[in-house]
Design an enzyme around this catalytic site. Sequence first.
Site, PDB file in Angstrom:
ATOM      1  N   CYS A 140      43.436  52.746  31.467  1.00 47.40           N
ATOM      2  CA  CYS A 140      42.761  54.022  30.332  1.00 47.40           C
ATOM      3  C   CYS A 140      44.292  55.025  30.214  1.00 47.40           C
ATOM      4  O   CYS A 140      44.026  54.899  29.220  1.00 47.40           O
ATOM      5  CB  CYS A 140      41.330  54.877  31.079  1.00 47.40           C
ATOM      6  SG  CYS A 140      41.699  54.943  32.926  1.00 47.40           S
ATOM      7  N   HIS A 220      40.105  61.562  31.680  1.00 50.98           N
ATOM      8  CA  HIS A 220      41.666  62.231  32.319  1.00 50.98           C
ATOM      9  C   HIS A 220      42.131  63.448  31.739  1.00 50.98           C
ATOM     10  O   HIS A 220      42.323  63.492  30.333  1.00 50.98           O
ATOM     11  CB  HIS A 220      42.855  61.669  32.316  1.00 50.98           C
ATOM     12  CG  HIS A 220      41.730  59.977  33.207  1.00 50.98           C
ATOM     13  ND1 HIS A 220      41.309  59.622  34.661  1.00 50.98           N
ATOM     14  CD2 HIS A 220      41.418  58.663  33.174  1.00 50.98           C
ATOM     15  CE1 HIS A 220      41.634  58.471  34.615  1.00 50.98           C
ATOM     16  NE2 HIS A 220      41.093  58.199  33.773  1.00 50.98           N
TER      17      HIS A 220
HETATM   18  P1  NAD Z   1      32.198  48.459  37.801  1.00 51.00           P
HETATM   19  O1  NAD Z   1      32.635  48.494  39.246  1.00 51.00           O
HETATM   20  O2  NAD Z   1      31.881  49.734  36.926  1.00 51.00           O
HETATM   21  O3  NAD Z   1      31.993  47.124  36.545  1.00 51.00           O
HETATM   22  C1  NAD Z   1      32.181  45.957  37.473  1.00 51.00           C
HETATM   23  C2  NAD Z   1      30.796  45.820  37.456  1.00 51.00           C
HETATM   24  O4  NAD Z   1      31.167  43.728  37.953  1.00 51.00           O
HETATM   25  C3  NAD Z   1      29.365  45.777  38.884  1.00 51.00           C
HETATM   26  O5  NAD Z   1      28.422  45.454  37.461  1.00 51.00           O
HETATM   27  C4  NAD Z   1      30.143  45.350  39.604  1.00 51.00           C
HETATM   28  O6  NAD Z   1      28.560  44.599  39.740  1.00 51.00           O
HETATM   29  C5  NAD Z   1      30.265  43.305  38.975  1.00 51.00           C
HETATM   30  N1  NAD Z   1      30.930  42.667  39.504  1.00 51.00           N
HETATM   31  C6  NAD Z   1      31.544  42.354  41.153  1.00 51.00           C
HETATM   32  N2  NAD Z   1      32.021  41.472  41.740  1.00 51.00           N
HETATM   33  C7  NAD Z   1      31.997  40.494  40.332  1.00 51.00           C
HETATM   34  C8  NAD Z   1      31.931  38.965  40.626  1.00 51.00           C
HETATM   35  N3  NAD Z   1      32.435  38.813  41.381  1.00 51.00           N
HETATM   36  N4  NAD Z   1      31.443  38.873  39.197  1.00 51.00           N
HETATM   37  C9  NAD Z   1      31.005  39.212  37.847  1.00 51.00           C
HETATM   38  N5  NAD Z   1      30.699  40.602  38.188  1.00 51.00           N
HETATM   39  C10 NAD Z   1      30.546  41.254  39.089  1.00 51.00           C
HETATM   40  O7  NAD Z   1      33.762  48.633  37.042  1.00 51.00           O
HETATM   41  P2  NAD Z   1      34.801  48.772  36.032  1.00 51.00           P
HETATM   42  O8  NAD Z   1      35.283  50.918  36.156  1.00 51.00           O
HETATM   43  O9  NAD Z   1      34.016  48.366  34.407  1.00 51.00           O
HETATM   44  O10 NAD Z   1      36.236  48.589  36.002  1.00 51.00           O
HETATM   45  C11 NAD Z   1      36.351  46.830  35.254  1.00 51.00           C
HETATM   46  C12 NAD Z   1      37.467  46.454  35.132  1.00 51.00           C
HETATM   47  O11 NAD Z   1      38.384  48.010  34.531  1.00 51.00           O
HETATM   48  C13 NAD Z   1      38.630  47.358  36.229  1.00 51.00           C
HETATM   49  O12 NAD Z   1      40.120  46.281  36.337  1.00 51.00           O
HETATM   50  C14 NAD Z   1      39.032  48.357  36.326  1.00 51.00           C
HETATM   51  O13 NAD Z   1      40.568  49.051  36.593  1.00 51.00           O
HETATM   52  C15 NAD Z   1      39.551  48.522  34.775  1.00 51.00           C
HETATM   53  N6  NAD Z   1      38.849  49.758  34.103  1.00 51.00           N
HETATM   54  C16 NAD Z   1      37.562  50.700  34.241  1.00 51.00           C
HETATM   55  C17 NAD Z   1      38.495  52.286  33.939  1.00 51.00           C
HETATM   56  C18 NAD Z   1      37.171  53.262  33.778  1.00 51.00           C
HETATM   57  O14 NAD Z   1      37.377  54.079  33.706  1.00 51.00           O
HETATM   58  N7  NAD Z   1      36.156  52.913  34.744  1.00 51.00           N
HETATM   59  C19 NAD Z   1      39.048  52.075  32.597  1.00 51.00           C
HETATM   60  C20 NAD Z   1      39.783  51.264  32.087  1.00 51.00           C
HETATM   61  C21 NAD Z   1      39.814  49.959  33.480  1.00 51.00           C
END
Ligand code: NAD
Length: 357
Positions: A140, A220
């Site tokens: 992000c 942010h």
């Molecule tokens: P999150 O924890 O909200 O969601 C991840 C989901 O994946 C959860 O529902 C979890 O139960 C599931 N999960 C866990 N292990 C798994 C597996 N083996 N197979 C399938 N599903 C599984 O996380 P998020 O915030 O959505 O982040 C996901 C990615 O996006 C990360 O790489 C993060 O760094 C990136 N990201 C997050 C944000 C943010 O602010 N949240 C912003 C940009 C990028």
Amino acid sequence: MIRVGVNGYGTIGKRVADAVAAQPDMEVVGVAKTQPNFEAHTAVERGYSMYAAIPERAPLFGDAGIDVAGVVDELVADADVMVDCTPSGIGAENRSLYTSYDTPAIFQGGEGSEVAQVSFNARSNYDDARGADTVRVVSCNTTGLSRLVAPLDEEYGVEKVRATLVRRGGDPSQNSRGPINDILPDPISIPSHHGPDVKTIFPDLAIDTMGLKVPATLMHVHALNVTLESDVTAAHVRQLLEGESRVYVIPEGLGLDGAGKLKDFALDAGRPRGDLWENCVWGESIAVEGRDLYLFQAIHQESDVIPENVDAIRAMTESADAEESIARTNETLGIGLAGDPTGFNDSERVGVETADD
Ligand code: NAD
């Protein structure tokens, strides 16, 4: 139709699924989840086929009244493109799953850049991802910085970027994150890792970043100083940024004096989940001193990468060029405020098709 599978249905995954479902040239084949929690029920209500991310846990979904269409391997086999939205580090572990079925895959910014052939930001390097089998949509913060650097570099040349990133402690649902009552230099060492991440998009860019974490969940906020290669005026920079479809230059007079009001603004306008896909740059913060540009911008961490995932799908499948893809994504999601607050209501166009319609 491009058949898209989403592995991991949390903060990013559910938004990616809804954005893909809104595209006329894409369909959601299914989503994979580890557990039948509230998000699993919502996914089913939205009409997404549910796949068990961990095969042994498939019976848990049945017990919770959720029909499972199969296990994640079947989803990967069936999809034209997989979007991995699992937590940081799990995406890299899933890489071999996608390659074993020759299914192109998109990873998120929590993974290291080595996870994919290309680190991606639609405005900055769309063509690098054309035909790629693996793409990483950058984080992000990196997305927010790249969207600014691209037009500034094209128009004026950038000598050096210095950015201080005041980062939210966690997303609203992340009740294990913090700080609750502190202000943390994070990382304490300088520069932070964010600058090198921006260089995965702009390899020759001179950029130093410093990071902090604060007790907030909303957005942010970046404080930027960019030394440009030519003399500019604040008015010219403002006009340039107002021409960027994924940058919202916040007009004076609306009283949008912080992240809280920006989020309220988005919710009042009916944006799904109160999402702000655009960088939100405070117009009155844009200031120039010689070749030094200063500004503040707010980045909605949960949603700014969502249109980038949609564009990455089109780049990988070579189904549209950058201009066409960005325009289509903007149109279908309702992105593009262009400084006109009344344009905000365009977001009402965003329609997620539910099982009922
Ligand atoms: P999150 O924890 O909200 O969601 C991840 C989901 O994946 C959860 O529902 C979890 O139960 C599931 N999960 C866990 N292990 C798994 C597996 N083996 N197979 C399938 N599903 C599984 O996380 P998020 O915030 O959505 O982040 C996901 C990615 O996006 C990360 O790489 C993060 O760094 C990136 N990201 C997050 C944000 C943010 O602010 N949240 C912003 C940009 C990028």
